[in-house]
Design a protein around this motif. Sequence first.
Motif, PDB file in Angstrom:
ATOM      1  N   ASP A 128      -2.331   3.169  -6.182  1.00 56.10           N
ATOM      2  CA  ASP A 128      -0.892   2.965  -6.006  1.00 56.10           C
ATOM      3  C   ASP A 128      -0.635   1.733  -5.148  1.00 56.10           C
ATOM      4  OD1 ASP A 128      -0.599   5.229  -7.473  1.00 56.10           O
ATOM      5  OD2 ASP A 128       0.173   6.504  -5.865  1.00 56.10           O
ATOM      6  N   ALA A 129      -1.450   1.602  -4.096  1.00 54.33           N
ATOM      7  CA  ALA A 129      -1.262   0.475  -3.170  1.00 54.33           C
ATOM      8  C   ALA A 129      -1.533  -0.851  -3.870  1.00 54.33           C
ATOM      9  CB  ALA A 129      -2.189   0.639  -1.965  1.00 54.33           C
ATOM     10  N   ILE A 130      -2.586  -0.872  -4.691  1.00 55.46           N
ATOM     11  CA  ILE A 130      -2.939  -2.114  -5.391  1.00 55.46           C
ATOM     12  C   ILE A 130      -1.839  -2.482  -6.391  1.00 55.46           C
ATOM     13  CG2 ILE A 130      -4.570  -3.144  -7.034  1.00 55.46           C
ATOM     14  CD1 ILE A 130      -6.773  -1.488  -5.552  1.00 55.46           C
ATOM     15  N   ALA A 131      -1.336  -1.471  -7.101  1.00 52.85           N
ATOM     16  CA  ALA A 131      -0.250  -1.743  -8.057  1.00 52.85           C
ATOM     17  C   ALA A 131       0.964  -2.328  -7.336  1.00 52.85           C
ATOM     18  CB  ALA A 131       0.127  -0.456  -8.792  1.00 52.85           C
ATOM     19  N   ALA A 132       1.303  -1.730  -6.191  1.00 50.80           N
ATOM     20  CA  ALA A 132       2.454  -2.226  -5.429  1.00 50.80           C
ATOM     21  C   ALA A 132       2.182  -3.630  -4.896  1.00 50.80           C
ATOM     22  CB  ALA A 132       2.764  -1.266  -4.276  1.00 50.80           C
ATOM     23  N   HIS A 133       0.952  -3.851  -4.466  1.00 51.23           N
ATOM     24  CA  HIS A 133       0.572  -5.165  -3.947  1.00 51.23           C
ATOM     25  C   HIS A 133       0.716  -6.227  -5.039  1.00 51.23           C
ATOM     26  CE1 HIS A 133      -1.770  -7.893  -1.291  1.00 51.23           C
ATOM     27  NE2 HIS A 133      -2.226  -8.387  -2.421  1.00 51.23           N
ATOM     28  N   GLN A 134       0.167  -5.905  -6.208  1.00 50.16           N
ATOM     29  CA  GLN A 134       0.212  -6.866  -7.311  1.00 50.16           C
ATOM     30  C   GLN A 134       1.644  -7.138  -7.760  1.00 50.16           C
ATOM     31  OE1 GLN A 134      -2.393  -4.849 -10.008  1.00 50.16           O
ATOM     32  NE2 GLN A 134      -4.214  -5.945  -9.313  1.00 50.16           N
ATOM     33  N   THR A 135       2.476  -6.103  -7.699  1.00 45.27           N
ATOM     34  CA  THR A 135       3.854  -6.266  -8.157  1.00 45.27           C
ATOM     35  C   THR A 135       4.660  -7.153  -7.219  1.00 45.27           C
ATOM     36  OG1 THR A 135       3.738  -4.049  -9.071  1.00 45.27           O
ATOM     37  CG2 THR A 135       5.938  -5.016  -8.866  1.00 45.27           C
ATOM     38  N   PHE A 136       4.523  -6.919  -5.917  1.00 46.92           N
ATOM     39  CA  PHE A 136       5.468  -7.550  -4.996  1.00 46.92           C
ATOM     40  C   PHE A 136       4.951  -8.802  -4.279  1.00 46.92           C
ATOM     41  CE2 PHE A 136       7.021  -3.091  -5.249  1.00 46.92           C
ATOM     42  CZ  PHE A 136       8.208  -3.375  -5.905  1.00 46.92           C
ATOM     43  N   THR A 137       3.628  -8.959  -4.166  1.00 45.84           N
ATOM     44  CA  THR A 137       3.169 -10.155  -3.439  1.00 45.84           C
ATOM     45  C   THR A 137       3.395 -11.432  -4.247  1.00 45.84           C
ATOM     46  OG1 THR A 137       0.931  -9.732  -4.214  1.00 45.84           O
ATOM     47  CG2 THR A 137       1.448  -9.039  -1.971  1.00 45.84           C
ATOM     48  N   VAL A 138       3.556 -11.304  -5.575  1.00 51.15           N
ATOM     49  CA  VAL A 138       3.790 -12.508  -6.382  1.00 51.15           C
ATOM     50  C   VAL A 138       5.272 -12.900  -6.396  1.00 51.15           C
ATOM     51  CG1 VAL A 138       1.802 -12.139  -7.882  1.00 51.15           C
ATOM     52  CG2 VAL A 138       4.005 -11.144  -8.504  1.00 51.15           C
ATOM     53  N   GLU A 139       6.111 -12.034  -5.860  1.00 50.68           N
ATOM     54  CA  GLU A 139       7.551 -12.322  -5.826  1.00 50.68           C
ATOM     55  C   GLU A 139       7.841 -13.524  -4.935  1.00 50.68           C
ATOM     56  OE1 GLU A 139      10.722 -11.440  -6.617  1.00 50.68           O
ATOM     57  OE2 GLU A 139       9.945 -10.348  -8.348  1.00 50.68           O
ATOM     58  N   VAL A 140       8.596 -14.462  -5.479  1.00 52.36           N
ATOM     59  CA  VAL A 140       9.002 -15.607  -4.663  1.00 52.36           C
ATOM     60  C   VAL A 140      10.367 -15.335  -4.039  1.00 52.36           C
ATOM     61  CG1 VAL A 140       9.484 -18.081  -4.674  1.00 52.36           C
ATOM     62  CG2 VAL A 140       7.709 -17.153  -6.161  1.00 52.36           C
ATOM     63  N   MET A 141      11.277 -14.840  -4.876  1.00 54.93           N
ATOM     64  CA  MET A 141      12.650 -14.631  -4.406  1.00 54.93           C
ATOM     65  C   MET A 141      12.799 -13.383  -3.522  1.00 54.93           C
ATOM     66  SD  MET A 141      14.487 -17.063  -5.595  1.00 54.93           S
ATOM     67  CE  MET A 141      16.193 -16.508  -5.589  1.00 54.93           C
ATOM     68  N   HIS A 142      12.211 -12.260  -3.978  1.00 59.35           N
ATOM     69  CA  HIS A 142      12.455 -11.002  -3.268  1.00 59.35           C
ATOM     70  C   HIS A 142      11.157 -10.256  -2.967  1.00 59.35           C
ATOM     71  CE1 HIS A 142      16.608 -11.641  -4.372  1.00 59.35           C
ATOM     72  NE2 HIS A 142      16.255 -11.714  -5.649  1.00 59.35           N
ATOM     73  N   PRO A 143      10.304 -10.863  -2.168  1.00 57.06           N
ATOM     74  CA  PRO A 143       9.047 -10.155  -1.872  1.00 57.06           C
ATOM     75  C   PRO A 143       9.274  -8.868  -1.091  1.00 57.06           C
ATOM     76  CG  PRO A 143       9.286 -12.109  -0.474  1.00 57.06           C
ATOM     77  CD  PRO A 143      10.392 -12.162  -1.476  1.00 57.06           C
ATOM     78  N   VAL A 144      10.324  -8.843  -0.273  1.00 58.12           N
ATOM     79  CA  VAL A 144      10.605  -7.623   0.495  1.00 58.12           C
ATOM     80  C   VAL A 144      12.061  -7.223   0.299  1.00 58.12           C
ATOM     81  CG1 VAL A 144       8.851  -8.071   2.250  1.00 58.12           C
ATOM     82  CG2 VAL A 144      11.179  -8.919   2.600  1.00 58.12           C
ATOM     83  N   GLU A 145      12.335  -5.969   0.615  1.00 58.10           N
ATOM     84  CA  GLU A 145      13.682  -5.455   0.441  1.00 58.10           C
ATOM     85  C   GLU A 145      14.496  -5.680   1.717  1.00 58.10           C
ATOM     86  OE1 GLU A 145      13.212  -1.504  -0.953  1.00 58.10           O
ATOM     87  OE2 GLU A 145      15.288  -1.267  -1.585  1.00 58.10           O
ATOM     88  N   VAL A 146      13.814  -5.439   2.841  1.00 59.72           N
ATOM     89  CA  VAL A 146      14.440  -5.695   4.137  1.00 59.72           C
ATOM     90  C   VAL A 146      13.487  -6.609   4.892  1.00 59.72           C
ATOM     91  CG1 VAL A 146      15.169  -4.663   6.323  1.00 59.72           C
ATOM     92  CG2 VAL A 146      15.519  -3.418   4.172  1.00 59.72           C
ATOM     93  N   ASP A 147      13.976  -7.766   5.375  1.00 51.81           N
ATOM     94  CA  ASP A 147      13.012  -8.673   5.986  1.00 51.81           C
ATOM     95  C   ASP A 147      12.851  -8.448   7.481  1.00 51.81           C
ATOM     96  OD1 ASP A 147      14.864 -10.219   7.416  1.00 51.81           O
ATOM     97  OD2 ASP A 147      15.279 -11.459   5.652  1.00 51.81           O
TER      98      ASP A 147
END
Lengths: 270, 168
Positions: A128-147
Motif C-alpha cells: 500500500d505504501a509503495i503504491a501511494a509513494h508511486q502515485t504521489f511522489t511524481v506529482e508536480v502540482m499537488h504532491p501533498v494535500e496539506v503542505d
Amino acid sequence: MNSRDAPIGEDDLQAFIDERLSGERRSMMEAYLAQSPDTRERVAEDRRHRDALRARLERVAREPIPMRLRIANIQETRRGQRSRWLSSASLAAGIFLAGAAGGWFAGSVHPPVSPTSFIPRTAVVANDAIAAHQTFTVEVMHPVEVDASNEAHLVQWLSKRLGRRLAAPDLSQFGYRLMGGRLLPGGGGPAAQLMYDDVGGKRLTLYVQAAGGAATAFRFRQGKNESTFAWIDQGFGFAVTAASDRNALLPVAESVYHSFEEPEGRAIKD
Amino acid sequence: MSDMSTLLEQQIPALRRYALGLSRDDHTADDLVQDCLERAISRWFLRRQGGDLRAWLFAILRNLYISSCRTQSRRATSMAIEEIIASDGYPDPEARLETRDILVALDQLPEEQKSILLLVGVEDFTYEDVARMLGVPIGTVMSRLSRGRQRLRTILGTGQPTLIRRVK
C-alpha cells in the motif's frame, strides 16, 4: 503400530508409503499388495508425489543461508528495537505467544484454515505504501494535500482520522524536510502519507495505516525504483519509502520508528 | 558464535523448506522464517529444556503461518476465483494443468493436510511428533495424511479414490 493379528488398515498403508512399516506388518502389507494391483498403483503414485515434493523443495534447503536470516543479524535488528519488547503490552503479548508456541505439548488445537494465499501483514503495508509513494511522489502540482506551512493543522487532522497521535518526525539530520501530507484509503480504513524531500528534490514518504496483530521487526522490500522498510507496532503499520538503497534508508526508518515510540507508561494508560 | 546461534542456524535450511512448502513463494517463506527465528530468540529461555528444538521451531513457524492466514482472510476484501473454488473443496482446474509445480497442487489442500504432508513426507517427523505438534491424536494425523494424499491424487488428475477394504 497395530498388533500382529490386526487386519491391514489405512494407517498401515500410510506407514507403508512412508516406509515406516517394519517386520511382520510390512510382510503382511506386501502380501496384501501382491493381491491388489489398484492399491499397489496408489502406493506408487503417493510415493511419486512425495518424492516430487521433496525434489521441489530441495533447492531452498541447499542454498546458503541468506544474510537476513543469520542469527547475528536478527539479534542486531532486535537490539535496536529492544525498548518495545519491554513495554508492558508487548511483554503480555509475548507471554501469551510463548504459551501458544509452547502449548503444543499440552494439545492446543487450531481451527482449520482455508488455503488462502499467505501474505505477511508487513507486506500488505509495504505494498500500500509503495503504491501511494508511486502515485504521489511524481506529482508536480499537488504532491501533498496539506503542505508543511500548515503542519499543526495537518498533524491534528491526520491524527484525528487515524485515531492515533501522529507527529511528523524530524528527518533534517538525513537532509529531508517535510513537504506536507495527505489522507488516503488503505488497509480497509484511513491511511496517512507524509512526504519529505531533500535539496536534490528526492522525495521520501512515510506511510501509516491501522494494522492489527503483534509488533514485527523491520521488513525490507526492494522495488524497481524505490525501496521500503515496513513494520507493525502498536496496532499500526508503518512504511518508509524512497529511491534509496537499504543502507541509506535504514537509519531513516530507525529514526522514524523511535519517533513513534510511546512515552513510558502510555501503553498501560490507554 | 554462540550456542543458540549454532543450534538455530542448523535448523534454517529445513525451516525454509517447510515455509516454502506452506507459502509457495520464496520471499514470503523467508519472511516467515525470519519471524520464527525472532520469536525463538526472544523465547529462548522459555523453551523446554531437553525438548525437541526442531519440533519447537516448526511449531512456532506453523503457528505464525496460521495466524497470518487468519489475519489475511479477515482483511481480504477480494478473493481470487481459484481460491473460492479451492475452498469449496473442488480442485482448481488450473492446478490440474499446472502439474509441473507440485506446490500449486499442494496449496489447494487445507493447511492441516498440507502441513502433515510436509512434516511427514519431506521433514521426516515421526507420526507421534506431528501429533504432538498439532495437538491431535495420532489417528487424526493418519487420517489427514490419507485424505491429503488422496486429494493430491485427485488434483493431479491421475488417481481414482481407491479405498482399502478391511480384511476380516
